[in-house]
Design an enzyme around this catalytic site. Structure first.
Site, PDB file in Angstrom:
ATOM      1  N   ASP A 151     -72.559 -77.045  23.830  1.00 12.18           N
ATOM      2  CA  ASP A 151     -72.307 -75.725  24.422  1.00 12.18           C
ATOM      3  C   ASP A 151     -73.584 -75.054  24.938  1.00 12.18           C
ATOM      4  O   ASP A 151     -73.630 -73.849  25.104  1.00 12.18           O
ATOM      5  CB  ASP A 151     -71.564 -74.821  23.431  1.00 12.18           C
ATOM      6  CG  ASP A 151     -72.470 -74.281  22.349  1.00 12.18           C
ATOM      7  OD1 ASP A 151     -73.394 -75.009  21.939  1.00 12.18           O
ATOM      8  OD2 ASP A 151     -72.247 -73.145  21.919  1.00 12.18           O
ATOM      9  N   GLU A 152     -74.613 -75.847  25.177  1.00 17.51           N
ATOM     10  CA  GLU A 152     -75.855 -75.274  25.719  1.00 17.51           C
ATOM     11  C   GLU A 152     -76.419 -76.163  26.816  1.00 17.51           C
ATOM     12  O   GLU A 152     -76.461 -77.383  26.675  1.00 17.51           O
ATOM     13  CB  GLU A 152     -76.909 -75.154  24.609  1.00 17.51           C
ATOM     14  CG  GLU A 152     -76.602 -74.072  23.598  1.00 17.51           C
ATOM     15  CD  GLU A 152     -77.617 -74.094  22.462  1.00 17.51           C
ATOM     16  OE1 GLU A 152     -78.827 -74.086  22.739  1.00 17.51           O
ATOM     17  OE2 GLU A 152     -77.177 -74.139  21.310  1.00 17.51           O
ATOM     18  N   ASP A 159     -75.816 -70.531  27.128  1.00 23.80           N
ATOM     19  CA  ASP A 159     -75.239 -70.776  25.809  1.00 23.80           C
ATOM     20  C   ASP A 159     -73.831 -70.190  25.787  1.00 23.80           C
ATOM     21  O   ASP A 159     -73.653 -68.990  25.989  1.00 23.80           O
ATOM     22  CB  ASP A 159     -76.134 -70.132  24.737  1.00 23.80           C
ATOM     23  CG  ASP A 159     -75.658 -70.457  23.333  1.00 23.80           C
ATOM     24  OD1 ASP A 159     -74.627 -71.147  23.184  1.00 23.80           O
ATOM     25  OD2 ASP A 159     -76.313 -70.004  22.382  1.00 23.80           O
TER      26      ASP A 159
HETATM   27 MG   LIG Z   1     -73.084 -71.201  21.581  1.00 27.99          MG
END
Ligand SMILES: [Mg+2]
Length: 385
Positions: free
Chosen positions: A102-103, A6
């Site tokens: 974003d993961e 993350d």
């Molecule tokens: Mg994040």
């Protein structure tokens, strides 16, 4: 083990990396350019510490911190960075998963090197983009995602048998993925506040109160030894690409060329994921607002070959084509997946081998180093697709 990666305050960190003047300062990335009339799309850790967070109206954020820096979101930058990170992950897992921009998740079931891999990923991200990420490691997706939040920013957390219970005790149940507002209220009403409270309930109880969600939560929390990952959970349900043309057209040749290009892009991704698809969908829109029409067809024999996907999509399209509608945007996607089987027909075998060979060459020398001749008309190097 599953690795959940993350990125830390992704959009804000990228802006700070690109513009060092913003480093160390509370920074608000707004969804739109008007700093007083938009919402916070991302906040730097300096801003988060003051209580500013995504989703908050910027007006409110500037009341908390009038001197905060403001910048409008630039999605091209974030997508570029996200895709570069995703590409890098293929070094460690042939089938990395995009959880969100974003993961990412890696399935490292077959590797004991996860601590080393973790370090390589974090080093690469920092060196390449000057930003950081947090990584959670656990036996399943839910726990790995939870773990990634526990030592943020720039931290790693491994959940194993030894630390599972004490960790769950310290974490509010609202942190679990899938626990939204309504579920949280229901959990609290049943006296469940921490993840350990939930862990201590038996399966029947959770089933009665939460149905399938309860069943999944139970097995994810207790899954350290017995939880067999359901591979289908990790698999994409469909793979597709679409394109918006500069202006609407009903030029058949041009439309077919675009279908060919999109089919080729879909086929590359299918092969990368080691999938073959039976259902092909064609989507088109007459204007750019994307309210489109979809037509799909399921075929007997699954495929991941660009030429096949093109021919199948073209068949769908040609049924619509007699009306010669104008198209502004179009898309091709594949679903109903199976594992690819080697064909017994020599001719088809040769075509399959060729496709895999082209993938290898394009991977080494760059996308579209080799491409079907039909595409030369619409694809010129240097133009991003
Ligand atoms: Mg994040």
């Amino acid at each position: 083990m599953i690795l959940h990666i993350d990125m830390d305050a992704f959009f804000a960190s990228i802006e700070q990396a690109v513009n060092p003047n913003l480093k160390g300062k509370p920074l608000i990335v707004g969804s739109r350019g008007n700093k007083n009339h938009t919402v916070v799309c991302a906040a730097s850790y300096e801003a988060k510490r003051l209580g500013i967070d995504s989703g908050m109206p910027t007006k409110q954020a500037f009341l908390i911190c009038p001197q905060a820096e403001f910048i409008a979101a630039d999605s091209a930058k974030y997508v570029y960075t996200s895709e570069a990170i995703f590409e890098m992950l293929y070094r460690f897992d042939p089938n990395p998963q995009y959880v969100s921009i974003d993961e990412f998740q890696l399935d490292l079931r077959d590797s004991k090197e996860y601590v080393k891999i973790c370090k390589s990923i974090r080093d690469w991200v920092t060196k390449k983009f000057n930003i950081t990420c947090s990584i959670g490691i656990a036996k399943n997706c839910l726990l790995a995602k939870l773990a990634s939040k526990l030592n943020k920013p720039d931290g790693v957390c491994i959940l194993d048998k030894k630390n599972l219970k004490p960790t769950l005790k310290a974490v509010n149940v609202s942190k679990l993925t899938g626990v939204g507002k309504a579920t949280l209220e229901q959990l609290n009403n049943l006296g469940i506040y921490t993840c350990l409270d939930l862990y201590n309930k038996d399966q029947g109880f959770l089933n009665t109160h939460f149905g399938k969600v309860g069943f999944n939560l139970f097995w994810s929390l207790h899954g350290l030894d017995s939880f067999e990952l359901n591979p289908q959970v990790n698999q994409p349900k469909s793979i597709g690409h679409s394109y918006t043309l500069n202006r609407a057209t009903n030029n058949q040749e041009l439309i077919l060329d675009w279908i060919r290009l999109l089919s080729e892009m879909v086929s590359v991704r299918l092969r990368k994921n080691n999938l073959s698809a039976k259902t092909i969908s064609f989507w088109y829109s007459k204007d750019k607002d994307f309210k489109g029409i979809t037509r799909q067809k399921t075929f007997q024999i699954p495929t991941n070959n660009g030429q096949d996907i093109y021919e199948r999509t073209a068949r769908i399209w040609l049924k619509i084509a007699p009306n010669r509608p104008f198209l502004r945007a179009l898309g091709v996607s594949a679903s109903l997946f199976e594992e690819p089987q080697k064909s017994l027909l020599k001719e088809i075998q040769r075509r399959e081998d060729l496709a895999y060979l082209m993938d290898k060459i394009n991977q080494k020398y760059g996308d579209w180093t080799l491409l079907p001749a039909q595409l030369i008309k619409i694809y010129n190097p240097g133009k991003t697709i």
